[in-house]
Write a protein that holds these residues in place. Structure first.
Motif, PDB file in Angstrom:
ATOM      1  N   ARG A 239      -1.060   0.696 -21.925  1.00 57.31           N
ATOM      2  CA  ARG A 239      -1.125   1.891 -21.063  1.00 57.31           C
ATOM      3  C   ARG A 239      -1.271   3.181 -21.855  1.00 57.31           C
ATOM      4  O   ARG A 239      -1.404   4.251 -21.273  1.00 57.31           O
ATOM      5  CB  ARG A 239       0.036   1.912 -20.064  1.00 57.31           C
ATOM      6  CG  ARG A 239       1.411   2.093 -20.614  1.00 57.31           C
ATOM      7  CD  ARG A 239       2.472   1.927 -19.554  1.00 57.31           C
ATOM      8  NE  ARG A 239       3.807   2.001 -20.116  1.00 57.31           N
ATOM      9  CZ  ARG A 239       4.476   3.125 -20.307  1.00 57.31           C
ATOM     10  NH1 ARG A 239       3.953   4.275 -19.972  1.00 57.31           N
ATOM     11  NH2 ARG A 239       5.676   3.108 -20.841  1.00 57.31           N
TER      12      ARG A 239
ATOM     13  N   LYS B 117       3.074   1.520  -3.502  1.00 59.08           N
ATOM     14  CA  LYS B 117       2.218   1.870  -4.656  1.00 59.08           C
ATOM     15  C   LYS B 117       2.296   3.361  -4.931  1.00 59.08           C
ATOM     16  O   LYS B 117       2.340   3.804  -6.064  1.00 59.08           O
ATOM     17  CB  LYS B 117       0.755   1.588  -4.269  1.00 59.08           C
ATOM     18  CG  LYS B 117       0.154   0.392  -4.895  1.00 59.08           C
ATOM     19  CD  LYS B 117      -1.287   0.292  -4.429  1.00 59.08           C
ATOM     20  CE  LYS B 117      -1.629  -1.177  -4.327  1.00 59.08           C
ATOM     21  NZ  LYS B 117      -2.963  -1.429  -3.825  1.00 59.08           N
TER      22      LYS B 117
ATOM     23  N   SER C 173       0.930   1.546 -14.080  1.00 56.64           N
ATOM     24  CA  SER C 173       0.089   1.466 -12.872  1.00 56.64           C
ATOM     25  C   SER C 173       0.547   0.248 -12.056  1.00 56.64           C
ATOM     26  O   SER C 173       1.255  -0.632 -12.565  1.00 56.64           O
ATOM     27  CB  SER C 173      -1.371   1.286 -13.263  1.00 56.64           C
ATOM     28  OG  SER C 173      -1.526   0.017 -13.886  1.00 56.64           O
ATOM     29  N   TRP C 174       0.111   0.211 -10.812  1.00 54.87           N
ATOM     30  CA  TRP C 174       0.429  -0.932  -9.949  1.00 54.87           C
ATOM     31  C   TRP C 174      -0.071  -2.226 -10.609  1.00 54.87           C
ATOM     32  O   TRP C 174       0.621  -3.248 -10.620  1.00 54.87           O
ATOM     33  CB  TRP C 174      -0.241  -0.716  -8.596  1.00 54.87           C
ATOM     34  CG  TRP C 174      -0.038  -1.820  -7.621  1.00 54.87           C
ATOM     35  CD1 TRP C 174      -0.946  -2.772  -7.262  1.00 54.87           C
ATOM     36  CD2 TRP C 174       1.147  -2.111  -6.867  1.00 54.87           C
ATOM     37  NE1 TRP C 174      -0.409  -3.636  -6.332  1.00 54.87           N
ATOM     38  CE2 TRP C 174       0.875  -3.248  -6.079  1.00 54.87           C
ATOM     39  CE3 TRP C 174       2.413  -1.523  -6.786  1.00 54.87           C
ATOM     40  CZ2 TRP C 174       1.818  -3.803  -5.213  1.00 54.87           C
ATOM     41  CZ3 TRP C 174       3.354  -2.085  -5.925  1.00 54.87           C
ATOM     42  CH2 TRP C 174       3.052  -3.207  -5.155  1.00 54.87           C
ATOM     43  N   GLU C 175      -1.282  -2.169 -11.209  1.00 55.81           N
ATOM     44  CA  GLU C 175      -1.852  -3.364 -11.858  1.00 55.81           C
ATOM     45  C   GLU C 175      -0.955  -3.827 -13.010  1.00 55.81           C
ATOM     46  O   GLU C 175      -0.776  -5.020 -13.222  1.00 55.81           O
ATOM     47  CB  GLU C 175      -3.280  -3.095 -12.387  1.00 55.81           C
ATOM     48  CG  GLU C 175      -4.339  -2.924 -11.303  1.00 55.81           C
ATOM     49  CD  GLU C 175      -4.132  -1.676 -10.456  1.00 55.81           C
ATOM     50  OE1 GLU C 175      -3.702  -0.623 -11.013  1.00 55.81           O
ATOM     51  OE2 GLU C 175      -4.370  -1.745  -9.229  1.00 55.81           O
ATOM     52  N   ASP C 176      -0.394  -2.854 -13.767  1.00 52.93           N
ATOM     53  CA  ASP C 176       0.527  -3.246 -14.848  1.00 52.93           C
ATOM     54  C   ASP C 176       1.676  -4.091 -14.281  1.00 52.93           C
ATOM     55  O   ASP C 176       2.052  -5.107 -14.860  1.00 52.93           O
ATOM     56  CB  ASP C 176       1.162  -2.002 -15.514  1.00 52.93           C
ATOM     57  CG  ASP C 176       0.163  -1.218 -16.345  1.00 52.93           C
ATOM     58  OD1 ASP C 176      -0.816  -1.831 -16.824  1.00 52.93           O
ATOM     59  OD2 ASP C 176       0.364   0.009 -16.523  1.00 52.93           O
ATOM     60  N   THR C 177       2.203  -3.637 -13.160  1.00 53.16           N
ATOM     61  CA  THR C 177       3.377  -4.358 -12.617  1.00 53.16           C
ATOM     62  C   THR C 177       2.983  -5.765 -12.148  1.00 53.16           C
ATOM     63  O   THR C 177       3.822  -6.661 -12.118  1.00 53.16           O
ATOM     64  CB  THR C 177       4.061  -3.593 -11.453  1.00 53.16           C
ATOM     65  OG1 THR C 177       3.145  -3.496 -10.357  1.00 53.16           O
ATOM     66  CG2 THR C 177       4.507  -2.206 -11.878  1.00 53.16           C
ATOM     67  N   ARG C 178       1.708  -5.954 -11.771  1.00 53.39           N
ATOM     68  CA  ARG C 178       1.261  -7.299 -11.347  1.00 53.39           C
ATOM     69  C   ARG C 178       1.092  -8.239 -12.549  1.00 53.39           C
ATOM     70  O   ARG C 178       0.912  -9.443 -12.381  1.00 53.39           O
ATOM     71  CB  ARG C 178      -0.075  -7.254 -10.579  1.00 53.39           C
ATOM     72  CG  ARG C 178      -0.129  -6.401  -9.316  1.00 53.39           C
ATOM     73  CD  ARG C 178       0.919  -6.712  -8.306  1.00 53.39           C
ATOM     74  NE  ARG C 178       2.120  -5.880  -8.458  1.00 53.39           N
ATOM     75  CZ  ARG C 178       3.211  -5.978  -7.714  1.00 53.39           C
ATOM     76  NH1 ARG C 178       3.278  -6.864  -6.753  1.00 53.39           N
ATOM     77  NH2 ARG C 178       4.263  -5.200  -7.918  1.00 53.39           N
ATOM     78  N   LYS C 179       1.065  -7.653 -13.765  1.00 54.17           N
ATOM     79  CA  LYS C 179       0.885  -8.507 -14.953  1.00 54.17           C
ATOM     80  C   LYS C 179       2.225  -8.994 -15.520  1.00 54.17           C
ATOM     81  O   LYS C 179       2.255  -9.719 -16.497  1.00 54.17           O
ATOM     82  CB  LYS C 179       0.174  -7.695 -16.060  1.00 54.17           C
ATOM     83  CG  LYS C 179      -1.294  -7.459 -15.799  1.00 54.17           C
ATOM     84  CD  LYS C 179      -1.871  -6.697 -17.004  1.00 54.17           C
ATOM     85  CE  LYS C 179      -3.002  -5.800 -16.587  1.00 54.17           C
ATOM     86  NZ  LYS C 179      -3.104  -4.595 -17.409  1.00 54.17           N
TER      87      LYS C 179
ATOM     88  N   ASP D 269       0.827  -1.223   0.000  1.00 53.15           N
ATOM     89  CA  ASP D 269       0.000   0.000   0.000  1.00 53.15           C
ATOM     90  C   ASP D 269       0.853   1.262   0.000  1.00 53.15           C
ATOM     91  O   ASP D 269       0.498   2.265  -0.606  1.00 53.15           O
ATOM     92  CB  ASP D 269      -0.923   0.020   1.234  1.00 53.15           C
ATOM     93  CG  ASP D 269      -2.138  -0.851   0.993  1.00 53.15           C
ATOM     94  OD1 ASP D 269      -2.350  -1.231  -0.182  1.00 53.15           O
ATOM     95  OD2 ASP D 269      -2.840  -1.174   1.973  1.00 53.15           O
TER      96      ASP D 269
END
Ligand code: HEM
Length: 460
Positions: A310, A139, A316-322, A136
């Motif tokens: 993007r 991010k 974004s944080w979500e991008d890094t999770r992919k 958190d």
């Protein structure tokens, strides 16, 4: 007192004392692990450091098994190369094995730093550090990490030759300052902090002789200056109303009552823990990607897909999770390179372990690199194959960030800054390695020879 109760108490005391004596004798009779102690005082230090340390460790494991004794620089040591042993020392019995460092290192970083402690003070620090480096919190740093990555890469473009490790140290240093102070102080104090820290680190591996003219003396002077700058930042912060999620803000929460000195020790400690580690891993990634075109292709494809999705916006944080393929490259790099070959603990009492005696005061070293390179834990262990991490490794066989109460609290930040840099590097640049490509240097982290000189250019 009733004479019967008195006699019973006396009998009980005698029985307990007898049991303690018998147990002590039993412990004393247990053998030490096999192995050789080498010459008086220097022990086997020369054998370890005059060659690739892995050869030293593997030949010992072959000869004596996964637990063996040796002597390094006057310290009696027990090396442990099995997953179970590493788990016991780091995870299940940490109360029996405390962290240990040479006194000169403690003086340089500062005795209040997290690494040197166990118990309630360590738990308080760990809570504060974990809060600042939780997903958190980090991010919120992502856009700033991205701009540090972009400006680092941009600064490399015109240069004919780069030393990868050197450049990665600057990148990791700037991200560490960002996470510690938030973005304002990075701009106002960055250069001064950098100057002092670089002088401090030059003394880190020097002989601890504190007389004018020595590297150690200069380092201690820089340490004092750093503490002064930090005290200034802390006092400015106390006057203002900073509500960021930086590490400094976390340390300054009133409830925990840390002194300015304790805060300074821990800020310096975190820079020390964060910079060369992350920079070494990044340097190895650049090397392994250059040497494995199929893996580089898969990473580039993954990153280009994210770049297209993007649509010109920041990551974004979500991008890094992919970034699953890239994440496996990071894991495999940390396994193969094992930049921290081992860590140190010290037995705080006589310990019985797998039929052996570990005497109080002896150093205990879980050998991460041997565990990561054992064919029992990883098939074809010398091969760089990120796809092996499509399946989780067996428990207690993969320790890139340690384990247990001292495991790395900065691991999520380290992975994030690596992902961000690899995203922009692979989507915009190509590079090639210059000079010899197989040598490894240890200082103290394992690194490609000469810090990996490379040539980098924009893709057409
Ligand atoms: C890829 C980069 C990194 C690697 C491989 C790494 C590895 C490790 C390992 C193996 C330990 C445990 C050592 C032991 O048990 O003796 C550790 C501890 C630690 N690391 Fe990291 N680290 C990295 C990056 C970072 C970063 C970015 C930070 C902070 C921003 C950080 C902060 C710390 C701290 C404070 C500790 C001590 C924890 C304690 O004693 O409770 N590390 N690290």
């Amino acid at each position: 007192m009733d004479p019967i109760i008195t006699s019973l108490s006396l009998l009980l005391a005698i029985a307990i004392a007898t049991i303690i004596i018998i147990l002590k004798q039993f412990h004393a009779r247990l053998p030490l692990p096999p192995g050789t102690m080498g010459l008086p005082y220097i022990g086997e230090t020369l054998q370890l450091y005059s060659q690739n340390p892995n050869i030293f460790f593997s030949s010992k494991v072959k000869r004596y098994g996964s637990i063996f004794k040796t002597q390094l620089l006057g310290c009696n040591c027990i090396m442990m190369a099995s997953p179970d042993a590493a788990k016991a020392v780091l995870l299940s019995k940490p109360h029996l094995f405390k962290p240990t460092f040479p006194p000169s290192k403690e003086r340089m970083i500062g005795r209040g730093a997290i690494f040197f402690h166990q118990g309630p003070y360590h738990a308080t620090l760990r809570k504060l550090v974990l809060r600042a480096f939780s997903p958190d919190s980090i991010k919120l740093l992502l856009p700033h990490i991205e701009s540090i990555a972009l400006s680092s890469l941009h600064s490399w473009e015109p240069r004919p030759l780069l030393t990868t490790f050197h450049e990665m140290k600057t990148y990791a240093f700037n991200v560490a300052l960002l996470s510690i102070f938030g973005k304002d102080e990075v701009f106002s104090y960055g250069d001064e902090l950098k100057r002092c820290y670089y002088t401090l680190e030059r003394g880190y591996n020097s002989l601890p002789i504190n007389v004018p003219g020595t590297l150690f003396h200069a380092a201690m002077g820089a340490r004092k200056k750093l503490a002064g700058i930090l005290a200034e930042i802390i006092s400015l912060r106390r006057g203002g109303e900073s509500e960021d999620s930086s590490l400094l803000a976390s340390f300054m929460t009133d409830a925990e009552g840390l002194s300015d000195e304790q805060i300074a020790d821990n800020v310096i400690g975190v820079i020390f823990a964060a910079r060369d580690t992350t920079a070494s891993v990044l340097t190895w990634i650049i090397k392994f990607l250059a040497q494995n075109p199929t893996v580089l292709h898969a990473v580039t494809e993954e990153q280009e897909a994210i770049m297209r999705s993007r649509e010109g916006k920041g990551l974004s944080w979500e991008d890094t999770r992919k970034m699953r393929v890239t994440t496996r490259v990071i894991q495999e790099t940390m396994r193969v390179a094992s930049i921290l070959s081992f860590t140190f603990r010290e037995a705080i009492q006589d310990v019985e372990f797998q039929g052996y005696r570990i005497p109080k005061g002896w150093k205990v070293l879980p050998l991460f690199r041997n565990i990561h390179h054992s064919p029992e834990n990883f098939t074809d262990p010398e091969k760089f194959d990120p796809s092996r991490f499509e399946v989780a490794p067996k428990p207690n066989t993969f320790f890139p960030f340690g384990s247990g109460i001292h495991s790395c609290p900065g691991n999520e930040l380290a992975k994030l800054e690596i992902l961000v840099l690899v995203h922009h590097l692979t989507t915009k640049y190509k590079w090639c390695m210059m000079g010899p490509q197989d040598g490894i240097q240890y200082g103290p982290f394992a690194l490609p020879q000469n810090g990996l000189p490379i040539k980098i250019s924009l893709k057409e």
